[in-house]
Motif scaffolding. Structure first.
Motif, PDB file in Angstrom:
ATOM      1  N   THR A 123     -35.561  22.033  49.786  1.00  0.00           N
ATOM      2  CA  THR A 123     -34.698  21.043  50.146  1.00  0.00           C
ATOM      3  C   THR A 123     -34.991  19.846  49.244  1.00  0.00           C
ATOM      4  O   THR A 123     -33.744  19.149  48.998  1.00  0.00           O
ATOM      5  CB  THR A 123     -34.852  20.683  51.691  1.00  0.00           C
ATOM      6  N   THR A 128     -26.881  29.574  52.548  1.00  0.00           N
ATOM      7  CA  THR A 128     -26.810  28.276  51.826  1.00  0.00           C
ATOM      8  C   THR A 128     -25.936  28.644  50.530  1.00  0.00           C
ATOM      9  O   THR A 128     -26.653  29.164  49.488  1.00  0.00           O
ATOM     10  CB  THR A 128     -28.337  27.678  51.362  1.00  0.00           C
ATOM     11  N   TRP A 161     -21.604  20.771  44.613  1.00  0.00           N
ATOM     12  CA  TRP A 161     -22.093  20.867  45.892  1.00  0.00           C
ATOM     13  C   TRP A 161     -23.198  21.883  46.178  1.00  0.00           C
ATOM     14  O   TRP A 161     -22.856  23.055  45.722  1.00  0.00           O
ATOM     15  CB  TRP A 161     -20.782  21.354  46.584  1.00  0.00           C
ATOM     16  N   SER A 162     -24.232  21.519  46.897  1.00  0.00           N
ATOM     17  CA  SER A 162     -25.473  22.731  47.103  1.00  0.00           C
ATOM     18  C   SER A 162     -26.017  22.458  48.335  1.00  0.00           C
ATOM     19  O   SER A 162     -25.710  21.251  48.742  1.00  0.00           O
ATOM     20  CB  SER A 162     -26.451  22.740  45.760  1.00  0.00           C
ATOM     21  N   ASN A 163     -26.555  23.469  48.840  1.00  0.00           N
ATOM     22  CA  ASN A 163     -27.343  23.400  50.021  1.00  0.00           C
ATOM     23  C   ASN A 163     -28.571  23.772  49.913  1.00  0.00           C
ATOM     24  O   ASN A 163     -29.408  24.602  49.076  1.00  0.00           O
ATOM     25  CB  ASN A 163     -26.655  24.243  51.127  1.00  0.00           C
ATOM     26  N   GLU A 181     -31.951  21.357  57.250  1.00  0.00           N
ATOM     27  CA  GLU A 181     -30.821  21.708  56.414  1.00  0.00           C
ATOM     28  C   GLU A 181     -30.568  20.587  55.749  1.00  0.00           C
ATOM     29  O   GLU A 181     -30.401  19.424  56.034  1.00  0.00           O
ATOM     30  CB  GLU A 181     -29.766  22.134  57.291  1.00  0.00           C
ATOM     31  N   GLU A 192     -27.375  19.146  52.559  1.00  0.00           N
ATOM     32  CA  GLU A 192     -26.094  19.402  51.899  1.00  0.00           C
ATOM     33  C   GLU A 192     -26.334  18.262  50.913  1.00  0.00           C
ATOM     34  O   GLU A 192     -26.196  17.064  51.218  1.00  0.00           O
ATOM     35  CB  GLU A 192     -24.978  19.181  52.806  1.00  0.00           C
ATOM     36  N   ASN A 193     -25.936  18.814  49.526  1.00  0.00           N
ATOM     37  CA  ASN A 193     -26.012  17.715  48.349  1.00  0.00           C
ATOM     38  C   ASN A 193     -24.754  17.712  47.613  1.00  0.00           C
ATOM     39  O   ASN A 193     -24.035  18.820  47.429  1.00  0.00           O
ATOM     40  CB  ASN A 193     -27.248  18.102  47.462  1.00  0.00           C
ATOM     41  N   ARG A 194     -24.393  16.725  47.464  1.00  0.00           N
ATOM     42  CA  ARG A 194     -23.019  16.373  46.734  1.00  0.00           C
ATOM     43  C   ARG A 194     -23.398  15.429  45.291  1.00  0.00           C
ATOM     44  O   ARG A 194     -24.080  14.456  45.644  1.00  0.00           O
ATOM     45  CB  ARG A 194     -21.797  15.559  47.216  1.00  0.00           C
ATOM     46  N   THR A 226     -26.768  14.705  52.644  1.00  0.00           N
ATOM     47  CA  THR A 226     -26.838  14.706  54.223  1.00  0.00           C
ATOM     48  C   THR A 226     -27.948  15.711  54.698  1.00  0.00           C
ATOM     49  O   THR A 226     -27.967  16.845  54.111  1.00  0.00           O
ATOM     50  CB  THR A 226     -25.667  15.219  54.744  1.00  0.00           C
TER      51      THR A 226
END
Length: 852
Positions: free
Chosen positions: A139, A568, A596-598, A620, A622-624, A647
């Motif tokens: 993460t 993911t 955009w990745s998770n 969890e 979420e990446n921008r 997030t």
């Protein structure tokens, strides 16, 4: 979790200095294919082995001086954080949030992750979630170590160093080719340094004593098949850092919040033993670099580690290849070892790891890589892991005291207690004491809780990622990973037999009259001035002189199994500006990307006091992210910039709560939602052919969107659950701002090259609070939960002969002898203390290196 290897062009720094101030290309394989770092749409820092030596970096923890958004603390607990994401505790049940790999082998436990830079060819730091190509526990990001590989010619080096605090260091490596297609490499690392913290007990803490060896082999079976192996054996025998104590909150439960008296208290109207104990180990009461932690502290860090890695590469066609990576790790943590206490020399609150902790893991990854339709690069594979962990944990507190009215309040919060019967009994006993009052002694805190914990974990993941080169300048990447983790936990809990404790003490001294044996409660037919708490605890310690200082009740066995699943996905686009558009400008190359990745980190089970095993949900993320990578001024200037918004759901946080018996328990919970926004800058510049400037900067803003907790005082006193909002607090452990500046000059002479270098690193203040009480106290006085911002300076003067075979370097780290904190924790609601760990003072020495 594919284990891609990071490769950086060899002798990077030396080559950069030779090329008339032009930055050489750095090649990485971050997407399982060799490509320029400037054409890789990933926020990544790559450092070669030569670059690490030029900066004097000897271990992973020193990377945080020069890598943006990276924070590594190696105090009483190893911690790695990237962009504010990491794991604060090192118990067996906790997985790291930043993964570390050695030659493709996943290192699953935090206490094995902080590797020395022994025989390292390169280190790659990937920032942000790597949930597709890495997958497991990424993460925050990943650190990838790549060893120098065996060569086809006999060669090697020997490096030795001497420094203050009696530092002695020896590294050596030799390539031994056996045949034309089978090569071997042997490397050795020994590093020792006396502890610079002098404790009142006579121990010297924050010492270094490490010995490790690596054997590698490379077999080129054919033009298409290569087999690489490595065996790592390591031994650590050193002392953890000492710490000092600060009272964080005088209204904390254990300070004044419960009205407790501690051994040494003789006046119920002015109890001071707890505060005095903390102050006896404050920095103000001790000389510089001196502590007073007491005889109960177990500072030894003894660990043996064995790693085995095997990588098979098979290029079965011009466009397709197969890779199999096998890894095995076996580690033993020798104990006992103190993991936490309230911070003073007295044996008040103890938390110890007992016996040996075992860690064993087996991993296998199968990768398929290649090119489809001449324009699509792909990677796909399967990852398997089987892991076993065990530890024995003991929590011990002394018998404490209370006035009758306060004791009734404490008893009222316990389930199933007949307050009316206790009140009548207290009234009859009080009448026996002149003056109408009586000291009460009780196990109001857990007297002893011993837990044997075993965890079996299995991981299965399948992944794929593909990059479509739409044109020569534009590419589109998509990928996904499905992960399934199964955790099976086995817990045996034995708590103190309080009725037996009551019987032992009352039999040894008739002045102690049982009041409520189920709480270990006794009335003392005497005065507080006689210090009945010390008397009672001494009786118990004489009967049970070992680590577990109380009789134990029958074992309680808990088992639990849970399966955690997650998919993911990721997607990115990248545009490389065509060269013809840059003609006539100051730019030589430019790339822009958006990603955009998770990320996903498995949930787990943990002991929760007398309630047995509880489950914590997975994390969890979420990446921008957007980024720009530029080379300019005839490739003498490199500027890489990344900005992101992440997030975070269900972040794993360490908190203090109570079990169903209203006993305080340190455990985990999930923060509902949080947001991380920030930016990172990396600059490399050759203002002329002899001068190199490195500059980094990061700014991260952390914000909880949803974070609720229970009011601990209401729980402890009344068993009442009152929800409180903690969303206004800061993230712990990670600074908001980091910066670094490195300046290096190369002076060519007839007798060789002189290379002076200066590195300056900055960290803003860091919040180290654990609970709501720490946060509220820090708003009034930041010193109760914050480490101050600090700046460190490292200087180095190196000389290399003209044949580049012999090197001498003089170095000074922490040139200004700055005092700065690298941990640990402020607990304002419960124990009410802030334990603070100092980083290394000024160190200096001389290094000699001979290559052949």
């Amino acid at each position: 979790m594919p284990l891609f290897l990071c490769t950086v062009s060899s002798s990077l720094l030396a080559e950069e200095m030779k090329q008339a101030g032009r930055i050489e290309e750095v090649v990485v394989t971050a997407r399982k294919r060799a490509e320029s770092i400037q054409e890789t749409p990933v926020a990544v820092t790559a450092l070669s082995g030569d670059n690490l030596r030029a900066r004097g970096i000897l271990g992973a923890e020193e990377l945080s001086k020069s890598v943006p958004s990276l924070q590594i603390n190696n105090s009483t607990t190893p911690q790695i954080f990237i962009r504010g994401i990491g794991q604060r505790a090192a118990f067996a049940r906790f997985d790291p949030s930043v993964s570390v790999y050695l030659d493709g082998i996943f290192i699953p436990r935090p206490d094995g992750q902080l590797l020395d830079t022994i025989d390292v060819d390169s280190i790659q730091v990937l920032r942000g979630p790597q949930g597709t190509l890495f997958g497991k526990n990424n993460t925050g990001g990943a650190l990838v170590f790549t060893l120098s590989k065996p060569g086809e010619d006999a060669a090697g080096y020997v490096e030795a160093a001497l420094g203050n605090f009696n530092e002695q260091r020896l590294q050596a490596a030799v390539d031994v080719p056996v045949t034309d297609d089978f090569y071997t490499r042997f490397s050795l690392n020994s590093r020792r340094r006396d502890g610079f913290f002098k404790d009142a007990t006579g121990s010297e803490n924050q010492s270094i004593d490490r010995l490790s060896g690596i054997f590698q082999s490379r077999w080129i079976a054919s033009d298409d098949i290569t087999l690489d192996t490595f065996t790592f054996i390591g031994k650590i025998r050193e002392n953890f850092p000492s710490y000092h104590c600060v009272i964080a909150n005088e209204d904390a439960l254990f300070v004044n919040g419960l009205g407790l008296l501690w051994p040494g208290d003789t006046d119920p109207n002015n109890p001071s033993a707890y505060v005095d104990n903390c102050n006896a180990n404050s920095r103000e009461s001790q000389k510089d670099l001196h502590t007073n932690q007491g005889d109960s502290q177990r500072q030894q860090k003894d660990q043996d580690e064995f790693l085995l890695g095997l990588t098979l590469d098979y290029q079965y066609s011009d466009d397709h290849s197969f890779k199999a990576i096998f890894g095995y790790r076996d580690a033993t943590k020798m104990n006992p070892q103190t993991t936490a206490d309230e911070g003073g020399p007295a044996e008040f609150l103890r938390a110890d790891l007992l016996d040996d902790g075992l860690q064993e893991s087996l991993t296998l990854e199968l990768q398929f890589n290649g090119v489809l339709f001449e324009s699509v690069d792909y990677s796909a594979g399967i990852f398997l892991q089987d892991e076993f962990k065990s530890e024995r944990f003991n929590t011990a507190n002394p018998l404490v005291g209370s006035e009758p009215i306060n004791f009734l309040g404490l008893a009222g919060g316990q389930a199933g207690i007949d307050i009316e019967a206790i009140t009548d009994l207290l009234g009859s006993v009080t009448g026996l004491v002149p003056g109408g009052t009586v000291p009460l002694v009780a196990a109001a805190l857990p007297l002893a809780t011993v837990q044997d914990f075993e965890i079996d974990g299995e991981t299965l993941a399948v992944f794929t990622q593909a990059t479509w080169h739409v044109t020569d300048d534009f590419e589109f990447t998509v990928g996904g990973r499905y992960t399934q983790e199964t955790r099976d936990s086995y817990l045996v809990t034995r708590s103190a037999d309080l009725e037996a404790v009551t019987s032992i003490i009352s039999s040894a001294d008739p002045r102690f009259v049982p009041i409520m044996p189920s709480m270990g409660a006794m009335a003392f037919l005497g005065r507080w001035s006689q210090d009945p708490l010390t008397i009672a605890n001494n009786i118990l310690h004489e009967q049970f002189p070992g680590d577990i200082r109380a009789p134990l009740s029958a074992p309680k066995i808990d088992t639990r199994g849970d399966t955690f699943k997650q998919f993911t996905p990721m997607a990115s686009v990248a545009y490389i500006v065509p060269e013809q558009l840059l003609d006539g400008t100051l730019l030589n190359s430019a790339m822009a990307y958006a990603t955009w990745s998770n990320g996903f980190k498995s949930g787990f089970q943990e002991p929760f006091g007398l309630d047995g095993l509880s489950a914590v949900k997975p994390e969890e993320l979420e990446n921008r992210e957007i980024g720009i990578k530029i080379d300019a001024l005839e490739q003498s200037l490199r500027v890489n910039l990344a900005a992101y918004s992440m997030t975070f759901k269900n972040m794993h946080l360490i908190t203090v709560n109570v079990d169903s018996n209203n006993t305080l328990v340190v455990g985990s919970q999930n923060a509902g939602a949080s947001l991380i926004e920030g930016a990172e800058l990396e600059v490399m510049w050759f203002p002329n052919a002899s001068t190199l400037v490195n500059l980094t900067y990061s700014n991260n803003n952390y914000r909880y969107e949803e974070f609720t907790d229970n009011d601990l005082k209401a729980l402890a006193l009344r068993g009442e659950r009152i929800t409180i909002d903690r969303s206004d607090e800061e993230f712990a452990v990670s600074p908001k701002e980091t910066a670094s500046l490195g300046i290096q000059y190369s002076l060519q002479t007839n007798i060789g090259v002189f290379i002076p270098r200066l590195d300056i690193s900055y960290k803003s203040d860091i919040y180290l609070g654990l609970d709501r009480g720490a946060w509220l106290s820090a708003q009034e006085d930041p010193s109760t939960a914050y480490s101050k911002a600090y700046t460190l300076m490292d200087a180095r003067l190196g000389w290399t002969d003209n044949n580049e075979e012999f090197n001498i370097a003089f170095y000074v780290k922490n040139l200004m002898d700055e005092r700065y904190d690298i941990g640990a924790v402020s607990a304002g609601d419960s124990i009410g203390t802030f334990t603070k760990v100092l980083g290394d003072p000024r160190t200096y020495g001389i290094e000699l290196r001979r290559t052949f």
